[in-house]
Design a protein around this motif. Structure first.
Motif, PDB file in Angstrom:
ATOM      1  N   GLU A 161      -4.563  -7.629  -9.292  1.00 35.50           N
ATOM      2  CA  GLU A 161      -4.643  -8.737  -8.347  1.00 35.50           C
ATOM      3  C   GLU A 161      -4.692  -8.220  -6.912  1.00 35.50           C
ATOM      4  OE1 GLU A 161      -1.271 -11.650  -7.034  1.00 35.50           O
ATOM      5  OE2 GLU A 161      -2.140 -12.446  -8.877  1.00 35.50           O
ATOM      6  N   ALA A 162      -3.957  -7.140  -6.619  1.00 32.08           N
ATOM      7  CA  ALA A 162      -3.988  -6.551  -5.281  1.00 32.08           C
ATOM      8  C   ALA A 162      -5.368  -5.966  -4.968  1.00 32.08           C
ATOM      9  CB  ALA A 162      -2.912  -5.478  -5.153  1.00 32.08           C
ATOM     10  N   LYS A 163      -6.050  -5.419  -5.972  1.00 36.65           N
ATOM     11  CA  LYS A 163      -7.402  -4.909  -5.762  1.00 36.65           C
ATOM     12  C   LYS A 163      -8.366  -6.035  -5.423  1.00 36.65           C
ATOM     13  CE  LYS A 163      -9.056  -1.889  -8.590  1.00 36.65           C
ATOM     14  NZ  LYS A 163      -9.461  -1.215  -9.833  1.00 36.65           N
ATOM     15  N   LEU A 164      -8.158  -7.193  -6.023  1.00 36.66           N
ATOM     16  CA  LEU A 164      -9.064  -8.315  -5.782  1.00 36.66           C
ATOM     17  C   LEU A 164      -8.728  -9.057  -4.497  1.00 36.66           C
ATOM     18  CD1 LEU A 164      -9.298  -9.781  -9.396  1.00 36.66           C
ATOM     19  CD2 LEU A 164     -10.960  -8.332  -8.237  1.00 36.66           C
ATOM     20  N   GLY A 165      -7.448  -9.304  -4.260  1.00 37.80           N
ATOM     21  CA  GLY A 165      -7.041 -10.140  -3.135  1.00 37.80           C
ATOM     22  C   GLY A 165      -6.549  -9.409  -1.917  1.00 37.80           C
ATOM     23  N   GLY A 166      -6.305  -8.093  -2.034  1.00 36.96           N
ATOM     24  CA  GLY A 166      -5.827  -7.353  -0.889  1.00 36.96           C
ATOM     25  C   GLY A 166      -4.316  -7.287  -0.833  1.00 36.96           C
ATOM     26  N   PHE A 167      -3.809  -7.064   0.352  1.00 33.66           N
ATOM     27  CA  PHE A 167      -2.385  -6.839   0.562  1.00 33.66           C
ATOM     28  C   PHE A 167      -1.518  -7.928  -0.055  1.00 33.66           C
ATOM     29  CE2 PHE A 167      -3.673  -4.190   4.208  1.00 33.66           C
ATOM     30  CZ  PHE A 167      -2.953  -3.063   3.871  1.00 33.66           C
ATOM     31  N   VAL A 168      -0.417  -7.509  -0.637  1.00 33.43           N
ATOM     32  CA  VAL A 168       0.557  -8.462  -1.156  1.00 33.43           C
ATOM     33  C   VAL A 168       1.220  -9.218  -0.013  1.00 33.43           C
ATOM     34  CG1 VAL A 168       2.711  -8.687  -2.456  1.00 33.43           C
ATOM     35  CG2 VAL A 168       0.962  -7.079  -3.222  1.00 33.43           C
ATOM     36  N   CYS A 169       1.495  -8.528   1.101  1.00 34.64           N
ATOM     37  CA  CYS A 169       2.193  -9.172   2.215  1.00 34.64           C
ATOM     38  C   CYS A 169       1.340 -10.232   2.887  1.00 34.64           C
ATOM     39  CB  CYS A 169       2.631  -8.122   3.229  1.00 34.64           C
ATOM     40  SG  CYS A 169       1.293  -7.163   3.959  1.00 34.64           S
ATOM     41  N   TYR A 170       0.029 -10.259   2.630  1.00 34.37           N
ATOM     42  CA  TYR A 170      -0.813 -11.330   3.136  1.00 34.37           C
ATOM     43  C   TYR A 170      -0.775 -12.555   2.216  1.00 34.37           C
ATOM     44  CZ  TYR A 170      -3.207  -8.840   6.906  1.00 34.37           C
ATOM     45  OH  TYR A 170      -3.513  -8.186   8.070  1.00 34.37           O
ATOM     46  N   ARG A 171      -0.242 -12.412   1.029  1.00 38.03           N
ATOM     47  CA  ARG A 171      -0.353 -13.495   0.054  1.00 38.03           C
ATOM     48  C   ARG A 171       0.988 -14.001  -0.464  1.00 38.03           C
ATOM     49  NH1 ARG A 171      -2.013 -11.473  -4.231  1.00 38.03           N
ATOM     50  NH2 ARG A 171      -2.135  -9.266  -3.704  1.00 38.03           N
ATOM     51  N   TRP A 172       2.068 -13.284  -0.187  1.00 40.09           N
ATOM     52  CA  TRP A 172       3.334 -13.772  -0.730  1.00 40.09           C
ATOM     53  C   TRP A 172       3.889 -14.925   0.105  1.00 40.09           C
ATOM     54  CZ3 TRP A 172       6.184  -8.444  -0.218  1.00 40.09           C
ATOM     55  CH2 TRP A 172       6.382  -8.155   1.127  1.00 40.09           C
ATOM     56  N   MET A 173       4.890 -15.593  -0.458  1.00 39.58           N
ATOM     57  CA  MET A 173       5.384 -16.849   0.113  1.00 39.58           C
ATOM     58  C   MET A 173       6.608 -16.665   1.001  1.00 39.58           C
ATOM     59  SD  MET A 173       3.424 -19.327  -0.760  1.00 39.58           S
ATOM     60  CE  MET A 173       4.462 -20.735  -0.421  1.00 39.58           C
TER      61      MET A 173
END
Length: 499
Positions: free
Chosen positions: A214-226
């Motif tokens: 999922e990180a490869k597809l969507g990028g940084f985790v810190c850009y997507r977490w809540m």
């Protein structure tokens, strides 16, 4: 990957819609929503769902700032909207589709916009001001706790799990490393299945297998977490003044905050938008050019005293500074003796002075050869390398720790180099480093350059008095960003302190 634009999902969008990718100022938005109780009372079953748009065009240190977010709508409901949330989102989706298909006129910071000359629609004056200046911007403890109290077959998968999340949540992701994480997490889950009962493995545990992909597809985790959105909900809850109409209070508070945000950017006053962060200096705490010994430091902190150092102390300082900053200096077997330490500083001063008189030495090299002032300003704290450092004497009654300092050795300049089982130092089978804080080495080299300091913190060991575990940390607001636009000469400015 250093930005969501490096993810496969956004690259796919760029390839499919080339006309959109050609204009860098086209807005890329992320949508987030979560429900919360605006009253703060647990016995009231009422939820409000704000819909938040986050611009991904901003750099990493600005995108997570709340003044740059857009609260596009509020979903009022005594209960969660559940499956009907698409009905509430329909107006927003229509506006986004209209924005995608038709676009909208907005401010163009890079050209002379017609609005600049349209004085009749504003204050009857032509706008001549300059454009706005852009604003500047548990997992490590778990292995230390469980390694001494649980069996190895339990500790190993838990430590692997913590390192998996640490790598996944880093500020720079490499695709090859994500592939390794996808493979290693499967082994970690197999180890966990050998220890924990089957009831432990629900769908959330299985989700770990897909996080790296999922990180490869969507990028940084810190850009997507809540986490950031949940903090924002606390801010929104503070807008509620009339509990009979919580959504109206939130809308009114948000609009007032947004108006003040826009107005404050035009006012030459101190606001939360242009105010420096905590401990942030107005000058850069890095060497401007040349030798790192000339880097500036933030000396505006309290606790300043003045001390005068003796000739022997100054000689030790000068010896360390010269051998640490002069690139042409090389150690040899003969140089590593006391005679070299006593005579090299004086020889260096005379040599550079003669070269400077002939015009063959730079101003920085000449200043380095003359040595520091015998008068020294002594502080109990300083801010350098994006970190605050404090003396242990002022941390006795504090719960935070900023006194740990790490200086990496190169094996040649006398910095401490230890084996896995030396006196006062040990590295266990899990890679955790323990040191004896009561032992001191290299007392004849008591100084370092401030720019060499990197932070660590120490955790006292209960079963070994005087010993502490060492944990290295990274500055929170430091990001790995490219300095050059051309791919041929890309350089990354990243402070790497390791783990």
């Amino acid at each position: 990957m250093r930005h969501p634009a490096d993810s496969k999902a956004l690259k796919h969008v760029d390839n499919k819609y080339g006309w959109f990718a050609k204009e860098a100022r086209n807005i890329r938005l992320g949508l987030a929503s979560d429900g919360f109780n605006p009253f703060g009372m647990q016995n009231v079953t009422y939820t409000t769902w704000p819909i938040i748009l986050i611009p991904y065009n901003l750099p990493p240190w600005l995108f997570k700032k709340q003044p740059y977010w857009i609260m596009s709508m509020l979903i009022p409901s005594p209960k969660s909207p559940r499956m009907n949330i698409d009905v509430y989102l329909r107006p927003l989706i229509d506006e986004l589709k209209d924005l995608w298909e038709k676009g909208i006129d907005t401010w163009d910071d890079k050209s002379d916009h017609p609005w600049l000359m349209n004085k009749m629609s504003f204050n009857n004056e032509v706008e001549t001001r300059e454009a706005l200046v852009p604003l500047s911007g548990q997992q490590k403890l778990l292995p230390l706790v469980v390694r001494k109290i649980l069996p190895k077959e339990v500790v190993m998968p838990l430590i692997q799990l913590t390192r998996f999340f640490s790598a996944l949540c880093s500020k720079e992701l490499v695709e090859e490393d994500l592939d390794k994480l996808s493979s290693s997490i499967k082994e970690t889950l197999c180890r966990l299945e050998m220890v924990f009962p089957p009831a432990f493995f629900d769908i959330m545990i299985h989700l770990l297998v897909h996080l790296a992909k999922e990180a490869k597809l969507g990028g940084f985790v810190c850009y997507r977490w809540m986490y950031l959105v949940e903090r924002y909900l606390r801010t929104v809850k503070g807008y509620v003044r009339n509990k009979a109409h919580p959504e109206g209070s939130i809308a009114k508070g948000y609009i007032a905050e947004e108006c003040l945000t826009f107005c404050s950017r035009f006012l030459d006053v101190d606001t939360k938008l242009n105010r420096a962060d905590c401990h942030e200096s107005t000058t850069v705490n890095e060497p401007p050019s040349g030798l790192s010994v000339f880097g500036e430091m933030d000396y505006k902190r309290r606790g300043q005293t003045t001390e005068i150092f003796g000739a022997d102390e100054v000689r030790k300082m000068r010896h360390y500074i010269i051998t640490s900053t002069w690139k042409n200096y090389k150690n040899s077997i003969r140089n590593l003796n006391k005679r070299h330490e006593e005579h090299f500083v004086r020889w260096f001063e005379g040599k550079i002075t003669k070269l400077y008189e002939k015009g063959e030495a730079s101003e920085h090299m000449y200043a380095l050869s003359q040595g520091p002032d015998h008068r020294a300003r002594v502080f109990n704290r300083c801010y350098i390398n994006n970190w605050l450092f404090r003396m242990t004497t002022i941390e006795r009654n504090l719960v935070t720790q900023n006194s740990g300092v790490l200086v990496r050795g190169d094996g040649t300049t006398g910095n401490m180099t230890c084996t896995s089982r030396s006196r006062g130092y040990s590295r266990d089978k899990y890679g955790v480093i323990d040191i004896d804080t009561s032992r001191f080495r290299y007392s004849n080299e008591p100084y370092i350059l401030a720019t060499q300091a990197k932070p660590v913190f120490f955790l006292n060991l209960v079963n070994k008095p005087g010993w502490s575990s060492v944990v290295a940390v990274r500055p929170r607001n430091l990001f790995a960003m490219l300095e050059a636009e051309n791919e041929g000469d890309m350089e990354v400015d990243l402070l790497d302190v390791g783990i």
